[in-house]
Design an enzyme around this catalytic site. Sequence first.
Site, mmCIF file in Angstrom:
data_model
loop_
_atom_site.group_PDB
_atom_site.id
_atom_site.type_symbol
_atom_site.label_atom_id
_atom_site.label_comp_id
_atom_site.label_asym_id
_atom_site.label_seq_id
_atom_site.Cartn_x
_atom_site.Cartn_y
_atom_site.Cartn_z
ATOM 1 N NE ARG A 128 -3.859 0.059 1.790
ATOM 2 C CZ ARG A 128 -4.635 -0.132 2.745
ATOM 3 N NH1 ARG A 128 -4.960 -0.342 3.703
ATOM 4 N NH2 ARG A 128 -5.508 1.592 2.544
ATOM 5 C CG ASP A 321 -13.235 2.573 4.824
ATOM 6 O OD1 ASP A 321 -12.374 2.454 3.454
ATOM 7 O OD2 ASP A 321 -13.654 2.603 6.052
ATOM 8 N NE ARG A 393 -14.353 -1.695 5.612
ATOM 9 C CZ ARG A 393 -14.550 -1.176 6.770
ATOM 10 N NH1 ARG A 393 -15.675 -2.470 6.782
ATOM 11 N NH2 ARG A 393 -13.945 -0.957 7.807
HETATM 12 C C1 S3P Z 1 -9.869 5.612 7.651
HETATM 13 C C2 S3P Z 1 -9.514 6.884 6.440
HETATM 14 C C3 S3P Z 1 -10.073 5.984 5.296
HETATM 15 C C4 S3P Z 1 -10.261 4.728 5.111
HETATM 16 C C5 S3P Z 1 -9.938 4.046 5.982
HETATM 17 C C6 S3P Z 1 -10.322 4.392 7.370
HETATM 18 C C7 S3P Z 1 -9.353 6.666 9.204
HETATM 19 O O1 S3P Z 1 -8.797 5.483 4.731
HETATM 20 O O2 S3P Z 1 -10.605 4.483 3.824
HETATM 21 O O3 S3P Z 1 -10.500 2.301 6.218
HETATM 22 O O4 S3P Z 1 -9.442 5.614 10.010
HETATM 23 O O5 S3P Z 1 -8.975 7.481 9.345
HETATM 24 P P1 S3P Z 1 -8.181 7.263 4.050
HETATM 25 O O6 S3P Z 1 -8.061 8.191 4.721
HETATM 26 O O7 S3P Z 1 -7.179 7.110 3.155
HETATM 27 O O8 S3P Z 1 -9.686 7.404 2.710
#
Ligand code: S3P
Length: 439
Positions: A128, A321, A393
């Site tokens: 990632r 998500d 998910r």
């Molecule tokens: C999250 C932010 C999101 C989300 C992740 C949790 C967080 O990611 O997809 O599952 O807890 O701040 P991004 O902020 O990179 O979109």
Amino acid sequence: MKREQKLTFTVAPGGELQGYIRVPGDKSISHRSIMLGALADGITEVEGFLEGEDSQATLQAFQAMGVRIDRPAPGKLTIHGVGMEGLSPPAQAIDLGNSGTSMRLLCGILAAQNFDVILQGDASLMQRPMKRVTQPLAQMGADIITTEAGMPPLKIHGGHPLTAIQYELPIASAQVKSALLLAGLYAVGETCVTEPAPTRDHTERMLTAFSYPTKRNGSQVCLEGGGRLTATRIEVPADISSAAFFMVGAALSTNSSITLEKMGVNPTRIGIINILRLMGADIHLSHERFVGGEPIADIRICGGTLRGIEIPMDQVPLAIDEFPAIFIAAACANGTTVLTGAEELRVKESDRIQVMADGLNELGIHAQATADGMIIEGGMLKGGTVDSHGDHRIAMAFSIAALRASGQIQILNCANVATSFPGFIDTACQAGLKLSAEA
Ligand code: S3P
């Protein structure tokens, strides 16, 4: 954190969802409760903590850095805060399993410590992108080494004083915003982050709960470094991202009627409600109230007929998500659903655009992956075997699809459901899904 990925879900077709459902605590808020509780002065009590693998990864990381965390009962934590400068070097590299949030947010905190740390994770996390956090942190003075491709392991060299920056996020990311704010706690001066679109604001809300002042001015949030966090009591609301599967399941099966209790309904998280309503779903909120600075409510959803829509782009970060579940709603809707502006889905726990399109095609639905979204023609789902690619998910989304399928759906590689929703199988079966799991 190494795990066996071989769990297979088998879901018999048809049925409906009924009754009152409690889903586990919010993952994003659970992570943040550990981080701020650990850095606070005093003892923080947490209730409703998500006992999933991702939030446990954060908990174990802080234990490895010398923070005492007692667990008097399931979902309850007593965090003995060590103060802003009280973390100690971990004995070995910190393994964060599947958890991108743990890695990106920790990066902000650890960049400011006076010791070195290595952060690593499972096969998915090691693929990632991390430059989105390491680059702006480097502008603040941090020394963090990624692979050449910008991926973990992250080698964080401590002992570099940080200076505040003003940063415009190139992508709408709460993780990047939060990493910079957490680093900003330690920086000299005022750190300001501007977002291109609203993203979840749990970090800001929780900083307020820990008596740390932040300033919001439109799309910009700022904080002055050098302050201290005061321990508090945190009640973690139920996770709307986990509830999303049941919301979609109820909305797409005619006779369903469910009530999800004590749900977090923070306005930066309710894209799933807004999108399902646009598709024609019958959703009703009641008992709206605040718990520890976060809005909560009970959510009732009744089954009906859904229609395809063009998903408004401003809803994308608010439902980021939830798209695996929303794609299932689209597959069961009348007409075409078009998603654009969601290229971030390609760098989540899996490439959620490709993996979902492949699975839907396997189940007889015309779903065309595009660079930044998907075009889905609603239709009749047939049975078949799909691969979740170890993405929690996606495994849960295809489980719900069986409610409208003509044959059994088998889902491969479901073990990571435990990262965000321990107890999913029991909760789903109690609600009416005919789901069994085999290792
Ligand atoms: C999250 C932010 C999101 C989300 C992740 C949790 C967080 O990611 O997809 O599952 O807890 O701040 P991004 O902020 O990179 O979109």
